[in-house]
Write a protein that holds these residues in place. Structure first.
Motif, PDB file in Angstrom:
ATOM      1  N   THR A 115       0.867  -1.168   0.000  1.00 22.21           N
ATOM      2  CA  THR A 115       0.000   0.000   0.000  1.00 22.21           C
ATOM      3  C   THR A 115       0.909   1.225   0.000  1.00 22.21           C
ATOM      4  OG1 THR A 115      -1.551  -1.245   1.344  1.00 22.21           O
ATOM      5  CG2 THR A 115      -1.923   1.116   1.184  1.00 22.21           C
ATOM      6  N   CYS A 116       0.691   2.127  -0.946  1.00 21.68           N
ATOM      7  CA  CYS A 116       1.506   3.336  -1.038  1.00 21.68           C
ATOM      8  C   CYS A 116       1.361   4.129   0.259  1.00 21.68           C
ATOM      9  CB  CYS A 116       1.064   4.175  -2.235  1.00 21.68           C
ATOM     10  SG  CYS A 116       1.842   5.798  -2.279  1.00 21.68           S
ATOM     11  N   PRO A 117       2.505   4.486   0.913  1.00 22.99           N
ATOM     12  CA  PRO A 117       2.397   5.215   2.180  1.00 22.99           C
ATOM     13  C   PRO A 117       1.811   6.629   2.019  1.00 22.99           C
ATOM     14  CG  PRO A 117       4.705   4.755   1.632  1.00 22.99           C
ATOM     15  CD  PRO A 117       3.877   4.186   0.525  1.00 22.99           C
ATOM     16  N   THR A 118       1.889   7.178   0.813  1.00 24.42           N
ATOM     17  CA  THR A 118       1.386   8.541   0.598  1.00 24.42           C
ATOM     18  C   THR A 118      -0.100   8.565   0.248  1.00 24.42           C
ATOM     19  OG1 THR A 118       3.580   9.023  -0.254  1.00 24.42           O
ATOM     20  CG2 THR A 118       1.907  10.728  -0.544  1.00 24.42           C
ATOM     21  N   CYS A 119      -0.490   7.794  -0.784  1.00 29.81           N
ATOM     22  CA  CYS A 119      -1.873   7.901  -1.255  1.00 29.81           C
ATOM     23  C   CYS A 119      -2.708   6.650  -0.983  1.00 29.81           C
ATOM     24  CB  CYS A 119      -1.912   8.249  -2.745  1.00 29.81           C
ATOM     25  SG  CYS A 119      -1.386   6.900  -3.819  1.00 29.81           S
ATOM     26  N   HIS A 120      -2.112   5.636  -0.351  1.00 33.96           N
ATOM     27  CA  HIS A 120      -2.823   4.399   0.056  1.00 33.96           C
ATOM     28  C   HIS A 120      -3.378   3.580  -1.106  1.00 33.96           C
ATOM     29  CE1 HIS A 120      -2.267   5.866   4.072  1.00 33.96           C
ATOM     30  NE2 HIS A 120      -2.874   6.981   3.745  1.00 33.96           N
ATOM     31  N   THR A 173       7.679   2.167  -7.264  1.00 29.36           N
ATOM     32  CA  THR A 173       7.168   3.486  -7.604  1.00 29.36           C
ATOM     33  C   THR A 173       5.653   3.405  -7.698  1.00 29.36           C
ATOM     34  OG1 THR A 173       9.179   3.861  -8.890  1.00 29.36           O
ATOM     35  CG2 THR A 173       7.366   5.412  -9.237  1.00 29.36           C
ATOM     36  N   CYS A 174       4.976   4.257  -6.956  1.00 30.37           N
ATOM     37  CA  CYS A 174       3.512   4.246  -6.976  1.00 30.37           C
ATOM     38  C   CYS A 174       3.019   4.686  -8.356  1.00 30.37           C
ATOM     39  CB  CYS A 174       2.973   5.177  -5.906  1.00 30.37           C
ATOM     40  SG  CYS A 174       1.177   5.334  -5.953  1.00 30.37           S
ATOM     41  N   SER A 175       2.094   3.887  -8.910  1.00 30.10           N
ATOM     42  CA  SER A 175       1.600   4.191 -10.256  1.00 30.10           C
ATOM     43  C   SER A 175       0.638   5.372 -10.249  1.00 30.10           C
ATOM     44  CB  SER A 175       0.899   2.959 -10.830  1.00 30.10           C
ATOM     45  OG  SER A 175      -0.115   2.532  -9.941  1.00 30.10           O
ATOM     46  N   LYS A 176       0.163   5.749  -9.086  1.00 27.09           N
ATOM     47  CA  LYS A 176      -0.828   6.820  -9.020  1.00 27.09           C
ATOM     48  C   LYS A 176      -0.185   8.174  -8.701  1.00 27.09           C
ATOM     49  CE  LYS A 176      -5.392   7.637  -7.057  1.00 27.09           C
ATOM     50  NZ  LYS A 176      -6.236   7.249  -5.915  1.00 27.09           N
ATOM     51  N   CYS A 177       0.668   8.202  -7.643  1.00 26.27           N
ATOM     52  CA  CYS A 177       1.213   9.499  -7.225  1.00 26.27           C
ATOM     53  C   CYS A 177       2.713   9.624  -7.471  1.00 26.27           C
ATOM     54  CB  CYS A 177       0.895   9.768  -5.757  1.00 26.27           C
ATOM     55  SG  CYS A 177       1.806   8.731  -4.607  1.00 26.27           S
ATOM     56  N   GLY A 178       3.378   8.532  -7.911  1.00 27.47           N
ATOM     57  CA  GLY A 178       4.799   8.608  -8.234  1.00 27.47           C
ATOM     58  C   GLY A 178       5.717   8.511  -7.033  1.00 27.47           C
ATOM     59  N   ASN A 179       5.188   8.338  -5.862  1.00 25.76           N
ATOM     60  CA  ASN A 179       5.990   8.185  -4.649  1.00 25.76           C
ATOM     61  C   ASN A 179       6.845   6.918  -4.737  1.00 25.76           C
ATOM     62  OD1 ASN A 179       6.815   8.438  -1.889  1.00 25.76           O
ATOM     63  ND2 ASN A 179       5.238   6.956  -1.334  1.00 25.76           N
ATOM     64  N   ARG A 180       8.118   7.030  -4.263  1.00 26.53           N
ATOM     65  CA  ARG A 180       8.999   5.852  -4.312  1.00 26.53           C
ATOM     66  C   ARG A 180       9.302   5.377  -2.895  1.00 26.53           C
ATOM     67  NH1 ARG A 180      11.827   5.106  -9.328  1.00 26.53           N
ATOM     68  NH2 ARG A 180      13.419   3.938  -8.210  1.00 26.53           N
TER      69      ARG A 180
HETATM   70 ZN    ZN Z   1       0.870   6.706  -4.157  1.00 26.57          ZN
END
Ligand code: ZN
Length: 134
Positions: free
Chosen positions: A102-107, A122-129
């Protein structure tokens, strides 16, 4: 004959929608709980009848705009929960081939193949790594 009767009967009526399915399920839950002895069981039985009544009333109702609005509201309120259940189902069925993060930024739920060791995701939605162990 019966099919034709049912077809004519339900024409112009709301019919069995998703909210009906939910209240129908509650009817059975409370019916089961009505086997509890004493007054608790009696209350459960009463609730079971209430939900049975709501289910039938909504299914045969001719006020379709109103019933559709209720159904839409129900779907809106349960959207998060239904998405979670769907995610759980996906995770379970693909648990051998993929690891889920689960992406820590946008879940957002992210899927990576298993057995690649420690990798950068790399999150496919917000780009967070972030890094994770597969
Ligand atoms: Zn994300």
């Amino acid at each position: 004959m019966i099919r034709r009767f049912l077809f004519n009967f339900f024409r112009g009526r709301n019919g069995f929608d998703r909210l009906c399915l939910f209240t129908w399920a509650l009817t059975f839950v409370f019916l089961l709980l009505s086997f509890i002895p004493g007054w608790v069981g009696l209350i459960m039985q009463a609730l079971s009848f209430v939900f049975l009544f709501i289910t039938l009333f909504r299914a045969i109702s001719r006020n379709i705009p109103r019933r559709s609005a209720e159904n839409a509201k129900y779907l809106e309120l349960t959207a998060g929960l239904r998405r979670k259940l769907r995610n759980m189902k996906t995770r379970f069925s693909q648990r051998k081939e993929y690891k889920f993060f689960t992406c820590p930024t946008c879940h957002t739920l992210l899927r990576v193949p298993r057995g690649k060791g420690r990798i950068q995701i790399t999150c496919s939605k917000c780009g967070n790594r972030f890094s994770g162990k597969t």
